[in-house]
Scaffold this motif. Structure first.
Motif, PDB file in Angstrom:
ATOM      1  N   ALA A  15       0.266  -1.219   0.017  1.00  0.00           N
ATOM      2  CA  ALA A  15       0.265  -0.419  -0.093  1.00  0.00           C
ATOM      3  C   ALA A  15       0.900   0.882  -0.417  1.00  0.00           C
ATOM      4  CB  ALA A  15      -0.748  -0.225   1.220  1.00  0.00           C
ATOM      5  N   GLY A  16       0.551   2.697  -0.999  1.00  0.00           N
ATOM      6  CA  GLY A  16       1.127   3.124  -0.818  1.00  0.00           C
ATOM      7  C   GLY A  16       0.640   4.333  -2.324  1.00  0.00           C
ATOM      8  N   TYR A  17       1.456   5.383  -2.181  1.00  0.00           N
ATOM      9  CA  TYR A  17       1.231   6.569  -2.753  1.00  0.00           C
ATOM     10  C   TYR A  17       1.415   5.875  -4.497  1.00  0.00           C
ATOM     11  CZ  TYR A  17      -0.530  10.962  -0.244  1.00  0.00           C
ATOM     12  OH  TYR A  17      -1.034  11.396   0.113  1.00  0.00           O
ATOM     13  N   ARG A  18       0.239   6.473  -5.097  1.00  0.00           N
ATOM     14  CA  ARG A  18       0.813   5.648  -7.062  1.00  0.00           C
ATOM     15  C   ARG A  18       1.459   6.926  -7.207  1.00  0.00           C
ATOM     16  NH1 ARG A  18      -4.635   3.478  -7.036  1.00  0.00           N
ATOM     17  NH2 ARG A  18      -5.147   5.621  -7.938  1.00  0.00           N
ATOM     18  N   ARG A  19       3.204   6.892  -7.273  1.00  0.00           N
ATOM     19  CA  ARG A  19       3.699   7.620  -7.890  1.00  0.00           C
ATOM     20  C   ARG A  19       5.468   6.833  -8.180  1.00  0.00           C
ATOM     21  NH1 ARG A  19       5.196  12.817  -4.101  1.00  0.00           N
ATOM     22  NH2 ARG A  19       6.419  13.415  -6.160  1.00  0.00           N
ATOM     23  N   ASP A  20       5.672   7.747  -9.116  1.00  0.00           N
ATOM     24  CA  ASP A  20       6.991   7.274  -9.721  1.00  0.00           C
ATOM     25  C   ASP A  20       7.044   5.962 -10.515  1.00  0.00           C
ATOM     26  OD1 ASP A  20       9.956   8.045  -9.755  1.00  0.00           O
ATOM     27  OD2 ASP A  20      10.827   5.990  -8.383  1.00  0.00           O
ATOM     28  N   GLY A  21       5.334   6.082 -10.659  1.00  0.00           N
ATOM     29  CA  GLY A  21       5.864   4.208 -12.112  1.00  0.00           C
ATOM     30  C   GLY A  21       4.822   3.645 -11.184  1.00  0.00           C
ATOM     31  N   ARG A  22       5.072   3.151 -10.665  1.00  0.00           N
ATOM     32  CA  ARG A  22       5.048   2.384  -9.489  1.00  0.00           C
ATOM     33  C   ARG A  22       3.552   1.472  -9.136  1.00  0.00           C
ATOM     34  NH1 ARG A  22       6.539   3.686  -2.910  1.00  0.00           N
ATOM     35  NH2 ARG A  22       4.652   4.982  -1.852  1.00  0.00           N
ATOM     36  N   GLY A  23       2.800   2.568  -9.755  1.00  0.00           N
ATOM     37  CA  GLY A  23       0.839   1.911  -9.628  1.00  0.00           C
ATOM     38  C   GLY A  23       1.064   0.578  -9.491  1.00  0.00           C
ATOM     39  N   LEU A  24       1.310   0.178 -10.268  1.00  0.00           N
ATOM     40  CA  LEU A  24       1.178  -1.317 -10.604  1.00  0.00           C
ATOM     41  C   LEU A  24       1.316  -2.267 -10.323  1.00  0.00           C
ATOM     42  CD1 LEU A  24       1.287  -1.430 -14.551  1.00  0.00           C
ATOM     43  CD2 LEU A  24      -1.002  -1.932 -13.211  1.00  0.00           C
ATOM     44  N   LEU A  25       2.743  -1.633  -9.056  1.00  0.00           N
ATOM     45  CA  LEU A  25       3.165  -2.952  -7.982  1.00  0.00           C
ATOM     46  C   LEU A  25       2.641  -2.783  -7.030  1.00  0.00           C
ATOM     47  CD1 LEU A  25       7.102  -1.894  -8.533  1.00  0.00           C
ATOM     48  CD2 LEU A  25       5.323  -3.922  -9.766  1.00  0.00           C
ATOM     49  N   LEU A  26       1.572  -1.882  -6.648  1.00  0.00           N
ATOM     50  CA  LEU A  26       1.102  -1.408  -5.436  1.00  0.00           C
ATOM     51  C   LEU A  26      -0.250  -2.101  -5.934  1.00  0.00           C
ATOM     52  CD1 LEU A  26       1.335   2.273  -4.562  1.00  0.00           C
ATOM     53  CD2 LEU A  26       2.522   0.522  -3.706  1.00  0.00           C
ATOM     54  N   THR A  27      -1.090  -3.387  -4.723  1.00  0.00           N
ATOM     55  CA  THR A  27      -2.419  -3.549  -4.589  1.00  0.00           C
ATOM     56  C   THR A  27      -3.192  -2.694  -3.772  1.00  0.00           C
ATOM     57  OG1 THR A  27      -2.077  -4.082  -2.091  1.00  0.00           O
ATOM     58  CG2 THR A  27      -1.452  -6.517  -3.968  1.00  0.00           C
ATOM     59  N   HIS A  28      -2.554  -1.842  -3.153  1.00  0.00           N
ATOM     60  CA  HIS A  28      -3.425  -0.609  -2.596  1.00  0.00           C
ATOM     61  C   HIS A  28      -2.895   0.542  -2.717  1.00  0.00           C
ATOM     62  CE1 HIS A  28      -5.120  -4.499  -0.954  1.00  0.00           C
ATOM     63  NE2 HIS A  28      -5.997  -4.307  -0.331  1.00  0.00           N
ATOM     64  N   GLY A  29      -3.482   1.134  -4.322  1.00  0.00           N
ATOM     65  CA  GLY A  29      -2.799   2.385  -4.269  1.00  0.00           C
ATOM     66  C   GLY A  29      -3.317   3.399  -4.251  1.00  0.00           C
ATOM     67  N   VAL A  30      -2.860   5.258  -3.553  1.00  0.00           N
ATOM     68  CA  VAL A  30      -3.910   6.049  -3.740  1.00  0.00           C
ATOM     69  C   VAL A  30      -3.308   7.490  -4.306  1.00  0.00           C
ATOM     70  CG1 VAL A  30      -5.499   5.052  -1.792  1.00  0.00           C
ATOM     71  CG2 VAL A  30      -3.362   6.257  -1.617  1.00  0.00           C
ATOM     72  N   SER A  31      -4.206   8.310  -5.033  1.00  0.00           N
ATOM     73  CA  SER A  31      -3.686   8.563  -5.392  1.00  0.00           C
ATOM     74  C   SER A  31      -3.513  10.105  -4.688  1.00  0.00           C
ATOM     75  CB  SER A  31      -4.177   9.560  -6.431  1.00  0.00           C
ATOM     76  OG  SER A  31      -4.598   8.254  -7.893  1.00  0.00           O
ATOM     77  N   ILE A  32      -2.656  11.384  -5.036  1.00  0.00           N
ATOM     78  CA  ILE A  32      -2.405  12.487  -4.369  1.00  0.00           C
ATOM     79  C   ILE A  32      -2.820  13.691  -4.257  1.00  0.00           C
ATOM     80  CG2 ILE A  32      -0.371  14.339  -3.350  1.00  0.00           C
ATOM     81  CD1 ILE A  32       1.650  13.165  -4.298  1.00  0.00           C
ATOM     82  N   ARG A  33      -4.538  13.992  -3.070  1.00  0.00           N
ATOM     83  CA  ARG A  33      -4.876  15.350  -3.672  1.00  0.00           C
ATOM     84  C   ARG A  33      -4.678  16.582  -3.601  1.00  0.00           C
ATOM     85  NH1 ARG A  33      -8.470  14.446   2.068  1.00  0.00           N
ATOM     86  NH2 ARG A  33      -8.702  12.173   2.310  1.00  0.00           N
ATOM     87  N   LYS A  34      -5.021  17.322  -4.560  1.00  0.00           N
ATOM     88  CA  LYS A  34      -4.250  18.475  -4.296  1.00  0.00           C
ATOM     89  C   LYS A  34      -4.605  19.203  -3.450  1.00  0.00           C
ATOM     90  CE  LYS A  34      -5.369  22.003  -7.402  1.00  0.00           C
ATOM     91  NZ  LYS A  34      -5.934  23.276  -8.184  1.00  0.00           N
ATOM     92  N   SER A  35      -5.332  19.499  -2.540  1.00  0.00           N
ATOM     93  CA  SER A  35      -5.688  19.965  -0.750  1.00  0.00           C
ATOM     94  C   SER A  35      -3.965  19.509  -0.444  1.00  0.00           C
ATOM     95  CB  SER A  35      -6.465  19.772  -0.295  1.00  0.00           C
ATOM     96  OG  SER A  35      -6.901  17.988  -0.103  1.00  0.00           O
ATOM     97  N   THR A  36      -3.871  18.386  -0.793  1.00  0.00           N
ATOM     98  CA  THR A  36      -2.723  17.477   0.349  1.00  0.00           C
ATOM     99  C   THR A  36      -1.315  18.518  -0.252  1.00  0.00           C
ATOM    100  OG1 THR A  36      -3.694  15.518   0.796  1.00  0.00           O
ATOM    101  CG2 THR A  36      -1.037  15.584   0.711  1.00  0.00           C
ATOM    102  N   ARG A  37      -1.170  18.811  -1.902  1.00  0.00           N
ATOM    103  CA  ARG A  37      -0.201  19.197  -2.407  1.00  0.00           C
ATOM    104  C   ARG A  37       0.412  20.716  -1.252  1.00  0.00           C
ATOM    105  NH1 ARG A  37       1.721  16.558  -6.580  1.00  0.00           N
ATOM    106  NH2 ARG A  37       0.874  15.097  -7.781  1.00  0.00           N
ATOM    107  N   GLU A  38      -0.282  21.621  -0.733  1.00  0.00           N
ATOM    108  CA  GLU A  38      -0.630  22.603   0.035  1.00  0.00           C
ATOM    109  C   GLU A  38      -0.826  23.058   1.134  1.00  0.00           C
ATOM    110  OE1 GLU A  38      -4.325  24.436  -2.370  1.00  0.00           O
ATOM    111  OE2 GLU A  38      -3.164  24.124  -4.262  1.00  0.00           O
ATOM    112  N   ARG A  39      -0.631  21.942   1.673  1.00  0.00           N
ATOM    113  CA  ARG A  39      -0.281  21.507   3.280  1.00  0.00           C
ATOM    114  C   ARG A  39       0.795  21.113   3.527  1.00  0.00           C
ATOM    115  NH1 ARG A  39      -5.462  18.742   5.088  1.00  0.00           N
ATOM    116  NH2 ARG A  39      -5.229  19.749   7.354  1.00  0.00           N
TER     117      ARG A  39
END
Length: 348
Positions: free
Chosen positions: A116-140
């Motif tokens: 489980a983790g963020y779908r980043r750095d091209g690793r989405g297919l390696l995750l069984t439970h992936g989430v995307s970064i919220r736009k609001s999170t980038r600003e906090r």
């Protein structure tokens, strides 16, 4: 498969730590959240040796496992070796606080079924439970970055508060050190910072600050950092003879963290040790220029951020694009002294 892990009951969890001191400190609320959501699980955190001390006294993890990237786990062969070592532990779940592709690949090599983790750095297919970064999170603040990931994975998030527990040996050493060396007020100074000179307030100004603190307040000054900060420490020591203790490259991380926790105030550039002070609620003055105090500033109650807010900052560069370092050079000794004095005399 859904992205939610909250309905799972893992017996053994692997947390992949972030790689640097400051980032690791900022993950501590997330580590607490994982423990609170899986109280019966055995939790191991995988960390580089230079951040391992942050978790060795942490009650939210059961074990710290070293990723010896510069040693036995170096290169592809080393990663394969580490993958086999992890596989032998038979983890049920890996929660990847580190964002890199290699972190997900390692969890896959280890045969960990839930990754489980963020779908980043091209690793989405390696995750069984992936989430995307919220736009609001980038600003906090970055603390929320890790907590929001866990929230989106279905976990109930605990307090947004940094956490740092140190081994008794380090705390005892720090108390003995100060009992023998310190007089009156104790102020820590941290003139270094990784990633280039743009984050560093000049050493001669730290020296000027030390001189004023020593002469006007009778302060004992502790200079923190690595061996690379020795030259700056020597300049600071010369400005206040007999009242400065140069600790650069002379302590373990745990000992340095314990001493920072006992300081009456801590003056620092944007650095890992700044976050150490914040986690221990040590009153601190944080000097910012090229980096973003909103995203990575000290997450603590008693803080004075000194920042000129120039049009060119935060540029997030290691070296000043204008080559004049104005964001740092416009910050004078008087301003930082005033911020430090305010913290030292203020009441809770």
């Amino acid at each position: 498969m859904t992205k939610t892990i909250s309905d799972l009951s893992p017996k053994k969890i692997l947390i992949r730590s972030t790689n640097w001191i400051g980032d690791a400190i900022m993950t501590t609320p997330a580590v607490r959240t994982i423990r609170e959501n899986f109280p019966a699980a055995e939790i191991t955190i995988l960390a580089y040796p230079w951040v391992a001390d942050i978790f060795k006294g942490c009650p939210h993890v059961d074990r710290v496992m070293l990723y010896e990237k510069k040693g036995r786990h170096k290169g592809l062969a080393g990663m394969w070796r580490l993958g086999r070592e992890l596989a032998a532990q038979r983890f049920d779940m890996a929660i990847l606080l580190q964002n890199a592709f290699s972190a997900a690949l390692l969890a896959l090599l280890a045969g960990i079924p839930v990754r489980a983790g963020y779908r980043r750095d091209g690793r989405g297919l390696l995750l069984t439970h992936g989430v995307s970064i919220r736009k609001s999170t980038r600003e906090r603040h970055q603390v929320y970055y890790y907590q929001e990931m866990l929230k989106d994975l279905g976990l109930m998030c605990g307090p947004q508060e940094l956490f740092l527990a140190l081994p008794d040996a380090a705390n005892n050493w720090a108390r003995d050190f100060l009992a023998a060396k310190a007089k009156r007020v104790v102020v820590g100074l941290n003139p270094g910072a990784a990633y280039g000179p743009a984050k560093r307030w000049p050493a001669e100004r730290y020296a000027g600050l030390a001189k004023r603190l020593a002469e006007e307040l009778g302060a004992t000054l502790l200079v923190f950092g690595t061996e690379a900060d020795g030259e700056a420490a020597a300049e600071i020591s010369a400005a206040a003879p007999g009242q400065v203790h140069d600790l650069t490259g002379k302590t373990s991380l745990a000992q340095a963290m314990a001493l920072i926790g006992l300081c009456d105030a801590f003056v620092t550039n944007d650095s890992g040790l700044m976050h150490v002070a914040a986690a221990q609620k040590t009153p601190l003055v944080a000097i910012f220029g090229s980096t973003d105090a909103v995203a990575t500033g000290p997450f603590a109650p008693k803080v004075e951020v000194v920042n000129k807010h120039l049009p060119c900052s935060p540029c997030m560069k290691t070296h000043c694009p204008q080559n004049d370092f104005a964001c740092m050079l416009e910050i004078g000794v008087d301003e930082v002294y005033a911020a430090t004095y305010k913290l030292l005399v203020s009441e809770d």
